[in-house]
Design a protein around this motif. Structure first.
Motif, PDB file in Angstrom:
ATOM      1  N   ALA A  25      10.242   8.326 -15.100  1.00  0.00           N
ATOM      2  CA  ALA A  25      10.008   9.513 -14.282  1.00  0.00           C
ATOM      3  C   ALA A  25       9.322   9.154 -12.967  1.00  0.00           C
ATOM      4  CB  ALA A  25       9.185  10.541 -15.053  1.00  0.00           C
ATOM      5  N   VAL A  26       8.332   8.273 -13.042  1.00  0.00           N
ATOM      6  CA  VAL A  26       7.582   7.903 -11.834  1.00  0.00           C
ATOM      7  C   VAL A  26       8.468   7.122 -10.862  1.00  0.00           C
ATOM      8  CG1 VAL A  26       5.649   6.516 -10.961  1.00  0.00           C
ATOM      9  CG2 VAL A  26       5.331   7.978 -12.960  1.00  0.00           C
ATOM     10  N   THR A  27       9.252   6.164 -11.365  1.00  0.00           N
ATOM     11  CA  THR A  27      10.103   5.385 -10.466  1.00  0.00           C
ATOM     12  C   THR A  27      11.211   6.253  -9.869  1.00  0.00           C
ATOM     13  OG1 THR A  27      11.381   4.595 -12.384  1.00  0.00           O
ATOM     14  CG2 THR A  27       9.632   3.167 -11.550  1.00  0.00           C
ATOM     15  N   ARG A  28      11.732   7.173 -10.652  1.00  0.00           N
ATOM     16  CA  ARG A  28      12.780   8.065 -10.133  1.00  0.00           C
ATOM     17  C   ARG A  28      12.221   8.967  -9.028  1.00  0.00           C
ATOM     18  NH1 ARG A  28      14.449   9.570 -14.651  1.00  0.00           N
ATOM     19  NH2 ARG A  28      13.133  11.407 -14.927  1.00  0.00           N
ATOM     20  N   LEU A  29      11.051   9.569  -9.284  1.00  0.00           N
ATOM     21  CA  LEU A  29      10.471  10.502  -8.317  1.00  0.00           C
ATOM     22  C   LEU A  29       9.959   9.794  -7.061  1.00  0.00           C
ATOM     23  CD1 LEU A  29       9.723  13.487  -7.820  1.00  0.00           C
ATOM     24  CD2 LEU A  29       7.553  13.045  -8.996  1.00  0.00           C
ATOM     25  N   ARG A  78      10.902  -0.328 -10.596  1.00  0.00           N
ATOM     26  CA  ARG A  78      10.086  -0.554 -11.785  1.00  0.00           C
ATOM     27  C   ARG A  78       9.243  -1.828 -11.659  1.00  0.00           C
ATOM     28  NH1 ARG A  78      10.975   0.534 -17.673  1.00  0.00           N
ATOM     29  NH2 ARG A  78      12.537   2.020 -16.955  1.00  0.00           N
ATOM     30  N   THR A  79       9.840  -2.903 -11.108  1.00  0.00           N
ATOM     31  CA  THR A  79       9.086  -4.156 -10.966  1.00  0.00           C
ATOM     32  C   THR A  79       7.887  -3.973 -10.023  1.00  0.00           C
ATOM     33  OG1 THR A  79      10.628  -4.843  -9.226  1.00  0.00           O
ATOM     34  CG2 THR A  79      11.039  -5.688 -11.445  1.00  0.00           C
ATOM     35  N   THR A  80       8.055  -3.155  -8.997  1.00  0.00           N
ATOM     36  CA  THR A  80       6.949  -2.887  -8.073  1.00  0.00           C
ATOM     37  C   THR A  80       5.860  -2.078  -8.772  1.00  0.00           C
ATOM     38  OG1 THR A  80       8.490  -2.917  -6.210  1.00  0.00           O
ATOM     39  CG2 THR A  80       6.353  -1.889  -5.829  1.00  0.00           C
ATOM     40  N   LEU A  81       6.280  -1.133  -9.604  1.00  0.00           N
ATOM     41  CA  LEU A  81       5.300  -0.356 -10.371  1.00  0.00           C
ATOM     42  C   LEU A  81       4.433  -1.298 -11.207  1.00  0.00           C
ATOM     43  CD1 LEU A  81       5.799   2.946 -12.301  1.00  0.00           C
ATOM     44  CD2 LEU A  81       4.662   1.029 -13.395  1.00  0.00           C
ATOM     45  N   TYR A  82       5.063  -2.222 -11.922  1.00  0.00           N
ATOM     46  CA  TYR A  82       4.302  -3.117 -12.794  1.00  0.00           C
ATOM     47  C   TYR A  82       3.467  -4.128 -12.013  1.00  0.00           C
ATOM     48  CZ  TYR A  82       6.459  -1.235 -16.987  1.00  0.00           C
ATOM     49  OH  TYR A  82       6.844  -0.400 -18.011  1.00  0.00           O
ATOM     50  N   ARG A  83       3.843  -4.410 -10.754  1.00  0.00           N
ATOM     51  CA  ARG A  83       2.988  -5.267  -9.922  1.00  0.00           C
ATOM     52  C   ARG A  83       1.697  -4.538  -9.542  1.00  0.00           C
ATOM     53  NH1 ARG A  83       7.719  -7.489  -7.455  1.00  0.00           N
ATOM     54  NH2 ARG A  83       7.658  -5.918  -5.813  1.00  0.00           N
ATOM     55  N   ASN A  84       1.778  -3.214  -9.422  1.00  0.00           N
ATOM     56  CA  ASN A  84       0.607  -2.414  -9.033  1.00  0.00           C
ATOM     57  C   ASN A  84      -0.200  -1.921 -10.227  1.00  0.00           C
ATOM     58  OD1 ASN A  84       0.514  -1.681  -5.931  1.00  0.00           O
ATOM     59  ND2 ASN A  84       2.677  -1.805  -6.508  1.00  0.00           N
ATOM     60  N   PHE A  85       0.489  -1.644 -11.327  1.00  0.00           N
ATOM     61  CA  PHE A  85      -0.168  -1.072 -12.502  1.00  0.00           C
ATOM     62  C   PHE A  85       0.345  -1.792 -13.750  1.00  0.00           C
ATOM     63  CE2 PHE A  85       0.331   2.224  -9.276  1.00  0.00           C
ATOM     64  CZ  PHE A  85      -1.006   2.553  -9.045  1.00  0.00           C
ATOM     65  N   ALA A 135       0.830  -1.210   0.000  1.00  0.00           N
ATOM     66  CA  ALA A 135       0.000   0.000   0.000  1.00  0.00           C
ATOM     67  C   ALA A 135       0.859   1.252   0.000  1.00  0.00           C
ATOM     68  CB  ALA A 135      -0.930  -0.017   1.213  1.00  0.00           C
ATOM     69  N   ARG A 136       1.956   1.248   0.773  1.00  0.00           N
ATOM     70  CA  ARG A 136       2.860   2.404   0.802  1.00  0.00           C
ATOM     71  C   ARG A 136       3.508   2.619  -0.557  1.00  0.00           C
ATOM     72  NH1 ARG A 136       4.129   0.613   6.006  1.00  0.00           N
ATOM     73  NH2 ARG A 136       5.944  -0.552   5.264  1.00  0.00           N
ATOM     74  N   SER A 137       3.949   1.532  -1.176  1.00  0.00           N
ATOM     75  CA  SER A 137       4.567   1.645  -2.505  1.00  0.00           C
ATOM     76  C   SER A 137       3.577   2.202  -3.518  1.00  0.00           C
ATOM     77  CB  SER A 137       5.067   0.281  -2.982  1.00  0.00           C
ATOM     78  OG  SER A 137       6.118  -0.178  -2.160  1.00  0.00           O
ATOM     79  N   ARG A 138       2.361   1.694  -3.485  1.00  0.00           N
ATOM     80  CA  ARG A 138       1.327   2.170  -4.418  1.00  0.00           C
ATOM     81  C   ARG A 138       1.060   3.653  -4.197  1.00  0.00           C
ATOM     82  NH1 ARG A 138      -2.890   0.100  -7.536  1.00  0.00           N
ATOM     83  NH2 ARG A 138      -4.713   1.470  -7.632  1.00  0.00           N
ATOM     84  N   SER A 139       0.969   4.050  -2.924  1.00  0.00           N
ATOM     85  CA  SER A 139       0.717   5.459  -2.609  1.00  0.00           C
ATOM     86  C   SER A 139       1.854   6.357  -3.107  1.00  0.00           C
ATOM     87  CB  SER A 139       0.529   5.617  -1.100  1.00  0.00           C
ATOM     88  OG  SER A 139       0.208   6.945  -0.782  1.00  0.00           O
ATOM     89  N   LYS A 140       3.097   5.904  -2.941  1.00  0.00           N
ATOM     90  CA  LYS A 140       4.242   6.682  -3.433  1.00  0.00           C
ATOM     91  C   LYS A 140       4.203   6.814  -4.951  1.00  0.00           C
ATOM     92  CE  LYS A 140       7.585   5.559   0.223  1.00  0.00           C
ATOM     93  NZ  LYS A 140       8.860   4.864   0.513  1.00  0.00           N
ATOM     94  N   LEU A 141       3.875   5.721  -5.626  1.00  0.00           N
ATOM     95  CA  LEU A 141       3.778   5.756  -7.087  1.00  0.00           C
ATOM     96  C   LEU A 141       2.688   6.730  -7.537  1.00  0.00           C
ATOM     97  CD1 LEU A 141       4.124   1.925  -7.721  1.00  0.00           C
ATOM     98  CD2 LEU A 141       5.740   3.673  -8.532  1.00  0.00           C
TER      99      LEU A 141
END
Length: 201
Positions: A36-40, A45-52, A10-16
């Protein structure tokens, strides 16, 4: 493997989403790239793709987070005043929020979305924010005999559609007098005899 309710996920998703929303505000949808999203956000990146599953999905979720909500009208005022209150609030949000034009334009691309898709949730968010308050006012006014029953989705198009179209194609902003004309034109076709008498008193 983390469960969907795992606080770390949930924290990772909120940060993204915070990062994507910030990029949307500062640079529009084109600024929301995976890099840009992973840098900010500082999220991998793998966590981003797990969420979206896609960039579209991430952008839709960020738009939904930023979606402004119209001010609901007081229930104890006449239906004309309720509609003026709600339509004035919606007009202000559509015309003043920098994201609104690009968001509505993006939605108008007509992309299909399932109910479980972030894009589908964004579309429902738009419906919840804009159609439901109008539906509530119209339902109450139809129930008490002030308005004749009618298609409520068509009513939303009649009351909000012209403002959205003007914003999307760059016409002049709607003024308070324009909003009043929209509401009065709508009511002219929907007020019952009792409702018209109440409006004139």
């Amino acid at each position: 493997m983390h469960s969907p309710t795992d606080p770390r996920r949930a924290r990772s998703r909120s940060k993204l989403l915070d990062a994507a929303a910030s990029l949307l505000v500062s640079g529009g949808a084109a600024a929301v790239t995976v890099d840009a999203v992973t840098r900010l956000s500082g999220v991998a990146r793998t966590t981003l793709y797990r969420n979206f599953p896609s960039t579209d999905s991430l952008i839709a979720a960020a738009f939904r987070r930023l979606l402004p909500t119209p001010d609901p009208p007081p229930a104890d005022i006449p239906v004309r005043e309720q509609l003026l209150h709600l339509c004035t609030s919606m007009t202000r949000l559509i015309q003043e929020a920098p994201l609104q034009q690009s968001m509505l334009g993006w939605l108008a691309m007509g992309r299909g979305a399932s109910d479980d898709d972030e894009v589908g949730q964004l579309r429902r968010g738009v419906v919840d924010s804009y159609a439901e308050p109008l539906h509530a006012v119209l339902t109450a006014a139809e129930s008490d005999g002030t308005l004749t029953p009618g298609d409520r989705d068509l009513a939303v198009a009649q009351l909000a559609g012209p403002v959205v179209l003007a914003r999307m194609i760059g016409l002049r902003p709607y003024s308070a007098a324009d909003v009043e004309t929209l509401v009065d034109d709508f009511l002219r076709g929907r007020l019952t005899g009792a409702g018209a008498a109440g409006a004139d008193s």
